[in-house]
Design an enzyme around this catalytic site. Sequence first.
Site, PDB file in Angstrom:
ATOM      1  N   ASP A  46       0.821  -1.201   0.000  1.00 14.44           N
ATOM      2  CA  ASP A  46       0.000   0.000   0.000  1.00 14.44           C
ATOM      3  C   ASP A  46       0.859   1.258   0.000  1.00 14.44           C
ATOM      4  O   ASP A  46       0.657   2.176  -0.806  1.00 14.44           O
ATOM      5  CB  ASP A  46      -0.905   0.036   1.235  1.00 14.44           C
ATOM      6  CG  ASP A  46      -2.121  -0.854   1.117  1.00 14.44           C
ATOM      7  OD1 ASP A  46      -3.023  -0.504   0.356  1.00 14.44           O
ATOM      8  OD2 ASP A  46      -2.171  -1.889   1.789  1.00 14.44           O
ATOM      9  N   GLU A  69      -5.363   7.165   0.372  1.00 13.41           N
ATOM     10  CA  GLU A  69      -5.808   6.415   1.545  1.00 13.41           C
ATOM     11  C   GLU A  69      -4.789   6.415   2.668  1.00 13.41           C
ATOM     12  O   GLU A  69      -5.136   6.506   3.840  1.00 13.41           O
ATOM     13  CB  GLU A  69      -6.147   4.972   1.151  1.00 13.41           C
ATOM     14  CG  GLU A  69      -6.735   4.170   2.285  1.00 13.41           C
ATOM     15  CD  GLU A  69      -7.262   2.819   1.851  1.00 13.41           C
ATOM     16  OE1 GLU A  69      -8.022   2.229   2.623  1.00 13.41           O
ATOM     17  OE2 GLU A  69      -6.907   2.361   0.750  1.00 13.41           O
ATOM     18  N   ASP A 134      -6.319   4.778  -4.574  1.00 14.85           N
ATOM     19  CA  ASP A 134      -6.324   3.636  -3.661  1.00 14.85           C
ATOM     20  C   ASP A 134      -5.187   2.726  -4.115  1.00 14.85           C
ATOM     21  O   ASP A 134      -5.293   2.052  -5.150  1.00 14.85           O
ATOM     22  CB  ASP A 134      -7.652   2.886  -3.690  1.00 14.85           C
ATOM     23  CG  ASP A 134      -7.775   1.919  -2.515  1.00 14.85           C
ATOM     24  OD1 ASP A 134      -6.737   1.552  -1.945  1.00 14.85           O
ATOM     25  OD2 ASP A 134      -8.911   1.528  -2.181  1.00 14.85           O
ATOM     26  N   ILE A 136      -3.830  -0.094  -3.041  1.00 12.11           N
ATOM     27  CA  ILE A 136      -4.253  -1.494  -3.164  1.00 12.11           C
ATOM     28  C   ILE A 136      -5.683  -1.560  -2.651  1.00 12.11           C
ATOM     29  O   ILE A 136      -5.922  -1.564  -1.445  1.00 12.11           O
ATOM     30  CB  ILE A 136      -3.365  -2.476  -2.376  1.00 12.11           C
ATOM     31  CG1 ILE A 136      -1.939  -2.489  -2.911  1.00 12.11           C
ATOM     32  CG2 ILE A 136      -3.947  -3.887  -2.454  1.00 12.11           C
ATOM     33  CD1 ILE A 136      -1.011  -3.464  -2.189  1.00 12.11           C
ATOM     34  N   ASP A 137      -6.618  -1.585  -3.569  1.00  9.46           N
ATOM     35  CA  ASP A 137      -8.025  -1.733  -3.213  1.00  9.46           C
ATOM     36  C   ASP A 137      -8.313  -3.229  -3.129  1.00  9.46           C
ATOM     37  O   ASP A 137      -8.085  -3.965  -4.090  1.00  9.46           O
ATOM     38  CB  ASP A 137      -8.893  -1.073  -4.280  1.00  9.46           C
ATOM     39  CG  ASP A 137     -10.375  -1.169  -3.971  1.00  9.46           C
ATOM     40  OD1 ASP A 137     -10.729  -1.271  -2.788  1.00  9.46           O
ATOM     41  OD2 ASP A 137     -11.176  -1.152  -4.926  1.00  9.46           O
ATOM     42  N   THR A 139      -7.315  -5.116  -0.031  1.00  8.01           N
ATOM     43  CA  THR A 139      -6.084  -5.597   0.594  1.00  8.01           C
ATOM     44  C   THR A 139      -6.186  -7.052   1.021  1.00  8.01           C
ATOM     45  O   THR A 139      -5.226  -7.819   0.879  1.00  8.01           O
ATOM     46  CB  THR A 139      -5.734  -4.723   1.815  1.00  8.01           C
ATOM     47  OG1 THR A 139      -5.767  -3.348   1.428  1.00  8.01           O
ATOM     48  CG2 THR A 139      -4.370  -5.067   2.348  1.00  8.01           C
ATOM     49  N   ASP A 297     -12.510   4.455  -3.456  1.00  9.65           N
ATOM     50  CA  ASP A 297     -13.010   3.099  -3.709  1.00  9.65           C
ATOM     51  C   ASP A 297     -13.954   3.019  -4.905  1.00  9.65           C
ATOM     52  O   ASP A 297     -14.370   1.915  -5.274  1.00  9.65           O
ATOM     53  CB  ASP A 297     -13.748   2.581  -2.467  1.00  9.65           C
ATOM     54  CG  ASP A 297     -12.812   2.176  -1.347  1.00  9.65           C
ATOM     55  OD1 ASP A 297     -11.681   1.763  -1.650  1.00  9.65           O
ATOM     56  OD2 ASP A 297     -13.204   2.284  -0.173  1.00  9.65           O
TER      57      ASP A 297
END
Length: 355
Positions: A46, A69, A134, A136-137, A139, A297
């Site tokens: 991330d 994020e 984002d 890593i959407d 996770t 998101d």
Amino acid sequence: MSQYAKELEVAQLAVQRAAILTKRVFHEKAKGTVSKDDKSPVTIGDFGAQALIISALKANFPEDEIVAEEEADRLRGDPQLQDTIWELVRSTGLDDPAAERLLGGALADKAAMLDVLDMGKSQGGARGRIWAIDPIDGTKGFLRGGQYAVCLGLMVDGDVKVGVLGCPNLPVDDAAPLTADMGAEGQTDDEGRGVLFSAVLGQGAASRPLGTGALVEPRKRIAMRPIEEMAGATFCESVESGHSNQGESAQIAQRLSITNPSVRMDSQAKYGSIARGAGDIYLRLPTSKTYQEKIWDHAAGDLIVREAGGQVTDTLGRRLDFSKGRTLAENKGVVAAPAAVHGQVLKVVREVLKL
């Protein structure tokens, strides 16, 4: 050049470079999870992916604001985690020199990396150019080798103009249908997987394979699949029951006479999947009266679906409003479907939810 051509190119290359880093983390590193305030897992991927994306945006569009994020605060007191992330960031690049130069090259040092991570604290809003990231959407999907996405969207005066999704574990083939196990473990980036979705407002949506250097050609236009009989439709929902009310989703599917099992997968990979016709409907039904969806998101996926011939609203039929800050404060849930049947789906959603 078409409007937002440079923004689209930079966004795709930045997402592609970040996706390379996330794949390295999955294959080479212990996942290094730490706890966020909401107890969801965060990985070294991330932070590394976000640093790479913000550095590329600031190199090309220094005056733009960024809503992201992650923040560097939790790293500043952990030198070991800093070192791990910095090594990844320092050593991850595109294998095409021209593409790497466009993104602005490498960060100078660890301190610069931490400062870059904190450039994502914009509060968003209805004025100006604002990017939503984002890194890593999904996770949890990433951690178990399922679906996840690297997500980037550009909003201008509150309206999404450019959207890019990097989905390392989705099939490259746009014709590959969604299957019930698509969100399970073992969907890792072997041969034939890894796709980059993109869209510019008013210019359609497209896909291309995720690469490691310059953007892979050809870029293929994508479109949602016409639904001739609702019984044959496929709908997607979140893996986590805390993200969407799965019981109500089942009732909606039954009332629509949908017989295919739902496909549960993490991340905005759901948006990309229905945009190219691998699936048809995406439902995210509220599980809390107070929860507000985060703009990062949904921004990229919302635009990609609409540019592919779909309609995206909340459960009350309102367009998603990205002008209210860091959250979709005026929206509840998500209903995404081909434009021709969206009204039919929304009607049943409102009946089941008693809206």
